[in-house]
Write a protein that holds these residues in place. Structure first.
Motif, PDB file in Angstrom:
ATOM      1  N   THR A   9      -6.001  53.271  43.650  1.00  0.00           N
ATOM      2  CA  THR A   9      -7.102  54.305  43.742  1.00  0.00           C
ATOM      3  C   THR A   9      -6.528  55.503  44.770  1.00  0.00           C
ATOM      4  O   THR A   9      -5.542  55.093  45.675  1.00  0.00           O
ATOM      5  CB  THR A   9      -8.295  53.800  44.421  1.00  0.00           C
ATOM      6  OG1 THR A   9      -8.039  53.091  45.563  1.00  0.00           O
ATOM      7  CG2 THR A   9      -9.075  52.692  43.285  1.00  0.00           C
ATOM      8  N   ALA A  10      -7.117  56.565  44.893  1.00  0.00           N
ATOM      9  CA  ALA A  10      -6.614  57.574  45.801  1.00  0.00           C
ATOM     10  C   ALA A  10      -7.550  57.303  47.066  1.00  0.00           C
ATOM     11  O   ALA A  10      -8.420  58.037  47.157  1.00  0.00           O
ATOM     12  CB  ALA A  10      -6.938  58.894  45.128  1.00  0.00           C
ATOM     13  N   GLY A  11      -7.048  56.483  47.997  1.00  0.00           N
ATOM     14  CA  GLY A  11      -7.605  56.147  48.974  1.00  0.00           C
ATOM     15  C   GLY A  11      -9.002  55.314  48.943  1.00  0.00           C
ATOM     16  O   GLY A  11      -9.230  55.015  47.743  1.00  0.00           O
ATOM     17  N   PRO A  12      -9.455  54.866  49.986  1.00  0.00           N
ATOM     18  CA  PRO A  12     -10.531  53.781  49.735  1.00  0.00           C
ATOM     19  C   PRO A  12     -11.546  54.438  49.277  1.00  0.00           C
ATOM     20  O   PRO A  12     -11.978  55.778  49.629  1.00  0.00           O
ATOM     21  CB  PRO A  12     -10.880  53.908  51.284  1.00  0.00           C
ATOM     22  CG  PRO A  12     -10.211  54.695  52.393  1.00  0.00           C
ATOM     23  CD  PRO A  12      -9.070  55.128  51.604  1.00  0.00           C
ATOM     24  N   ASP A  13     -12.168  53.714  48.446  1.00  0.00           N
ATOM     25  CA  ASP A  13     -13.351  54.326  47.379  1.00  0.00           C
ATOM     26  C   ASP A  13     -13.036  55.682  46.773  1.00  0.00           C
ATOM     27  O   ASP A  13     -14.107  56.514  46.554  1.00  0.00           O
ATOM     28  CB  ASP A  13     -14.602  54.527  48.434  1.00  0.00           C
ATOM     29  CG  ASP A  13     -15.839  54.683  47.588  1.00  0.00           C
ATOM     30  OD1 ASP A  13     -15.949  54.129  46.403  1.00  0.00           O
ATOM     31  OD2 ASP A  13     -16.801  55.214  48.280  1.00  0.00           O
ATOM     32  N   ASN A  14     -11.633  55.866  46.493  1.00  0.00           N
ATOM     33  CA  ASN A  14     -11.358  57.010  45.771  1.00  0.00           C
ATOM     34  C   ASN A  14     -11.824  58.396  46.743  1.00  0.00           C
ATOM     35  O   ASN A  14     -12.039  59.523  46.160  1.00  0.00           O
ATOM     36  CB  ASN A  14     -11.850  57.092  44.364  1.00  0.00           C
ATOM     37  CG  ASN A  14     -10.877  56.776  43.548  1.00  0.00           C
ATOM     38  OD1 ASN A  14      -9.574  56.891  43.470  1.00  0.00           O
ATOM     39  ND2 ASN A  14     -11.456  56.029  42.619  1.00  0.00           N
ATOM     40  N   SER A  15     -11.907  58.168  47.891  1.00  0.00           N
ATOM     41  CA  SER A  15     -12.344  59.353  48.788  1.00  0.00           C
ATOM     42  C   SER A  15     -11.345  60.496  49.051  1.00  0.00           C
ATOM     43  O   SER A  15     -11.750  61.543  49.277  1.00  0.00           O
ATOM     44  CB  SER A  15     -12.699  58.862  50.045  1.00  0.00           C
ATOM     45  OG  SER A  15     -11.494  57.996  50.916  1.00  0.00           O
ATOM     46  N   LEU A  16     -10.030  60.059  48.647  1.00  0.00           N
ATOM     47  CA  LEU A  16      -9.199  61.119  48.501  1.00  0.00           C
ATOM     48  C   LEU A  16      -8.741  61.704  47.146  1.00  0.00           C
ATOM     49  O   LEU A  16      -7.819  62.352  47.014  1.00  0.00           O
ATOM     50  CB  LEU A  16      -7.966  60.855  49.348  1.00  0.00           C
ATOM     51  CG  LEU A  16      -8.055  60.797  51.004  1.00  0.00           C
ATOM     52  CD1 LEU A  16      -6.748  60.225  51.547  1.00  0.00           C
ATOM     53  CD2 LEU A  16      -8.593  61.842  51.713  1.00  0.00           C
TER      54      LEU A  16
END
Lengths: 313, 299
Positions: free
Chosen positions: A255-262
């Motif tokens: 994923t792009a950063g935790p929780d897809n945040s990025l």
């Protein structure tokens, strides 16, 4: 010559035609480059956006399927919202930071050259290198920033691990690019005629009033330019998010950063095209990005009529 | 203003003083002092990343992971630099970066003056309209093009070559065209006219008269192109998949492929990448500042 009727249609004089012929070899590289590396790719992605295409083999026409899928793809919306959220923070903050730096530099401090150099230097440092430095500075275990927060009795922040803070970290990183706009603002501030301030002071206007009545109107054209430019940079934010989240080493599954945040828009577009090999869907995303940028730019231009002041000359 | 006479009366101790002390005003000093304090703090914030990079590059891994972090390396590990360049094929990546930067810079130095000349020193019908298109492309987000460009370059068999990155530089860059054009517009028309009367064709006027005068502007384009190419990330990421073709920007990922990341080596390598840029900036600061503020002329 196909051009001959064109000449007649536009009523060009002999001199005009001669100048056009003289200029053509000079601008030819731009025309060719513009057609080959800008116009053709835009048209070609429109075609690809109606295809199912993995990058290998033949493209299969699928009509509007890519656009339909987009509407119900939660990650598409997530990436769009992430990007808009980032822009809503980074663009105004960027203008304010650059303006404050410029106004401080405009205070007739003698050693201004030193500050100018210090502020501008980070803007020319490769962004990937600055991002690596940020990873070390913001590290929750040994980072300098959390150490300083501790000294100030503030709670430590998990800058790159907490989905509420990851985008803030990228906004902070983007502020290292404020030096360029600050120099442009400084040049605009210095172009404001001093007599205006002097007569305003004589009329009893305080510093804040002088700013709103004189400085601000005269620098609004430069602010507008910076807003649009900041927006265009913001909408294509990619490198910091890619580097922060491990980039290539993660492969497609990460994923792009935790929780897809990025997971910013371009990051998701990149993943679709080059990690999931869905060039058709990525092309549809590219076209939506194109339309969003044009709409945003036009909206800002329209809005600017209410607050940008052009000298009537 | 009306208070002035009263102040003068209430000043018995000043008799011996020559010249008489000036009337009290709002002190000017604190205003610059406040600005100065702000500027110093801001400068430190903008330079902190550089310091922290160098500081971390010189720490051994124990010191780097200590909390609180040490503000300077207590046991400077200079061999980090040696380890950094041997841990990954740094030499290969460096060579690739140099080739890419040189190629892009040469392309920019040739194409942009030529194109800008056509948009400034020759008056042709529709010129300003077409130049408007050039400027509009500044605001086109490059990622809009990447999928199609990749497919086009793949069909040309340009993937894993430097061509997709270097070739477009030979067709001009809107910002550099704008910058050169601003410079050309500032040169008086008479010098071109004189040369034309002497029988020079337009290309000779460009090459022998105008270009030599434009050296400072070409220098601005060259250093900006070089700095941009040196830090270029997205295009090599897209168009180079063979690891032996990676420039430093992409190659640095390798420090993080293993499970524990050698941040000190990563910082050492980053330092090596940043140093040439800093040196270039210190040597040509004037050109950088000029290049940035060209935009302010037009707004």
């Amino acid at each position: 010559m196909i051009a001959a009727p064109l000449f007649r249609r536009f009523n060009l004089t002999y001199q005009d035609r001669r100048n056009l012929r003289t200029a053509l070899p000079f601008i030819a590289p731009w025309i060719i480059g513009f057609l080959a590396f800008t116009v053709y790719p835009i048209v070609y992605s429109l075609y690809l956006s109606f295809q199912r295409y993995s990058g290998f083999g033949d493209a299969v026409p699928v009509g509007l399927a890519n656009y339909h899928y987009m509407l119900k793809d939660p990650l598409f919306w997530k990436s769009l919202i992430n990007t808009l959220y980032y822009m809503a923070l980074a663009v105004p903050v960027g203008v304010v930071v650059a303006l404050v730096l410029a106004m401080m530099m405009n205070q007739r401090v003698r050693e201004v050259a030193i500050y100018r150099a210090a502020f501008y230097l980070p803007s020319i440092i490769p962004l990937f290198a600055l991002t690596f430095i940020f990873i070390v500075l913001l590290n929750p275990g040994f980072g300098f920033v959390d150490y300083v927060l501790g000294l100030l009795h503030l709670p430590a922040v998990n800058w790159l691990g907490d989905p509420h803070w990851t985008k803030i970290s990228v906004v902070l990183l983007a502020q290292l690019g404020a030096g360029g706009p600050a120099l442009i603002f400084l040049a605009a501030l210095r172009a404001v005629p001093q007599e205006l301030y002097e007569s305003a002071t004589l009329d009893g206007a305080g510093a804040i009033r002088r700013f709103y009545k004189i400085t601000w109107p005269l620098i609004t054209p430069v602010i507008l330019f910076d807003l649009i430019y900041g927006m265009i940079l913001g909408i294509q934010i990619f490198t910091p998010a890619f580097v922060l989240t491990g980039g290539t080493s993660g492969g497609g599954a990460y994923t792009a950063g935790p929780d897809n945040s990025l997971l910013f828009y371009v990051y998701y577009l990149y993943k679709q095209a080059f990690q999931y090999s869905d060039m058709g869907y990525a092309s549809a995303m590219a076209w939506v990005l194109f339309v969003i940028s044009v709409v945003l730019a036009v909206a800002i231009m329209r809005w600017s009529r209410y607050w940008v002041h052009y000298e009537a000359d | 203003m009306a208070v002035a006479p009263k102040v003068r009366e209430a000043r018995p101790l000043a008799i011996a003083r020559e010249p008489a002390p000036r009337q009290w005003r709002r002190p000017r000093l604190p205003k610059t002092m406040a600005a100065r304090a702000g500027l110093i703090v801001a400068s430190l914030l903008f330079l902190l990343p550089f310091y922290w990079m160098a500081n971390s590059a010189l720490k051994n891994i124990q010191e780097l992971s200590a909390f609180p972090p040490t503000l300077y390396p207590h046991a400077p590990a200079f061999d980090n630099f040696v380890r950094a360049v041997t841990y990954i094929p740094f030499g290969t990546f460096l060579l690739n970066s140099v080739i890419l930067t040189a190629g892009v810079t040469i392309g920019a130095a040739i194409s942009n003056p030529l194109i800008a000349y056509g948009f400034s020193r020759i008056q042709w019908p529709g010129r300003d309209f077409v130049f408007g298109i050039v400027l509009a492309t500044i605001f086109l987000p490059f990622p809009v093009l990447i999928v199609a460009l990749f497919d086009i370059f793949a069909k040309l068999h340009w993937i894993d070559t430097f061509l997709p990155i270097i070739v477009p530089a030979f067709f001009g860059n809107p910002f550099f065209i704008f910058l050169m054009r601003q410079f050309f517009l500032g040169l008086p028309n008479e010098i071109s006219e004189q040369a034309r009367i002497d029988g020079a064709n337009e290309f000779q006027v460009f090459l022998h008269i105008i270009l030599p005068l434009a050296k400072p502007a070409v220098a601005v384009v060259v250093i900006f192109a070089a700095v941009q190419a040196w830090g270029e990330f997205l295009t090599p990421l897209l168009f180079l998949q063979d690891e032996t073709k990676y420039p430093l920007s992409i190659g640095l990922q390798f420090y993080r492929q293993e499970h524990d990341v050698s941040y000190n080596l990563l910082m050492a390598a980053s330092t090596l990448i940043v140093i040439p840029v800093v040196v270039l900036f210190l040597a040509f600061q004037r050109f950088f500042i000029q290049g940035v503020t060209v935009g302010a002329v037009k707004g």
